[in-house]
Design an enzyme around this catalytic site. Structure first.
Site, mmCIF file in Angstrom:
data_model
loop_
_atom_site.group_PDB
_atom_site.id
_atom_site.type_symbol
_atom_site.label_atom_id
_atom_site.label_comp_id
_atom_site.label_asym_id
_atom_site.label_seq_id
_atom_site.Cartn_x
_atom_site.Cartn_y
_atom_site.Cartn_z
ATOM 1 N N PHE A 183 0.801 -1.223 0.000
ATOM 2 C CA PHE A 183 0.000 0.000 0.000
ATOM 3 C C PHE A 183 0.838 1.281 0.000
ATOM 4 C CE2 PHE A 183 0.488 -1.330 4.460
ATOM 5 C CZ PHE A 183 1.045 -0.179 5.017
ATOM 6 N N ARG A 196 -5.047 8.110 20.356
ATOM 7 C CA ARG A 196 -5.403 6.924 19.572
ATOM 8 C C ARG A 196 -6.852 6.506 19.855
ATOM 9 N NH1 ARG A 196 -1.742 5.129 16.490
ATOM 10 N NH2 ARG A 196 -2.526 3.016 16.316
ATOM 11 N N ARG A 224 -12.476 8.794 13.232
ATOM 12 C CA ARG A 224 -12.551 7.997 11.998
ATOM 13 C C ARG A 224 -13.974 7.552 11.691
ATOM 14 N NH1 ARG A 224 -6.832 5.158 13.175
ATOM 15 N NH2 ARG A 224 -5.539 6.550 11.907
ATOM 16 N N HIS A 249 -3.790 10.598 11.439
ATOM 17 C CA HIS A 249 -2.669 9.743 11.839
ATOM 18 C C HIS A 249 -2.301 10.129 13.257
ATOM 19 C CE1 HIS A 249 1.349 7.893 11.954
ATOM 20 N NE2 HIS A 249 1.696 9.009 12.583
#
EC number: 2.7.4.6
Length: 143
Positions: free
Chosen positions: A59, A87, A104, A117
């Site tokens: 990827f 996170r 997300r 990120h």
């Protein structure tokens, strides 16, 4: 609990979707302070260097292409257990598996374009912060 710093990148999909303010609000509501921030348009060299550990992965080229497709916002976040907290706020890498209310789940469209990120360890955070910020670009916030 330890005061930590972590790197956050708001990726081109979330910047293009006009979600910077909403994402920053989530960080601050969770008790994280923004102690460094800049908007950049990464080139192949800068994006490729940042993701160098993935160079042999299938990827990699798509990741570099995506990360150079538009501006990103790189930030240094600071707070108690900042790495784990950030996170948790981001949610699972795949938005389809992310918990309700995570960045997300709310702002990402796919595992490839997943909005944000975040550093995954103290070692990564130190390396990643230094990749984008000089010491005088990360400020103490005492007020």
């Amino acid at each position: 609990m330890a005061i930590e710093r972590t790197l956050s990148i708001i990726k081109p999909d979330a910047v293009g979707g006009n979600h910077i303010g909403a994402i920053y609000s989530r960080f601050e509501e969770a008790g994280l302070k923004i102690v460094g921030a800049k908007m950049l348009h990464l080139d192949d060299e800068k994006a490729g260097g940042f993701y160098a550990e993935h160079k042999e992965r299938p990827f990699y080229n798509d990741l570099v292409s995506f990360m150079t497709s538009g501006p990103v916002v790189v930030s240094v976040l600071e707070g108690e257990n900042a790495i784990a907290k950030h996170r948790e706020i981001m949610g699972a890498t795949n938005p389809a598996e992310a918990a309700e209310g995570t960045i997300r789940k709310d702002f990402a469209s796919s595992i490839d374009e997943n909005a944000v990120h975040g550093s995954d360890s103290a070692e990564s955070a130190k390396r990643e912060i230094a990749y984008f910020f000089s010491d005088n670009e990360v400020l103490d916030r005492t007020r």
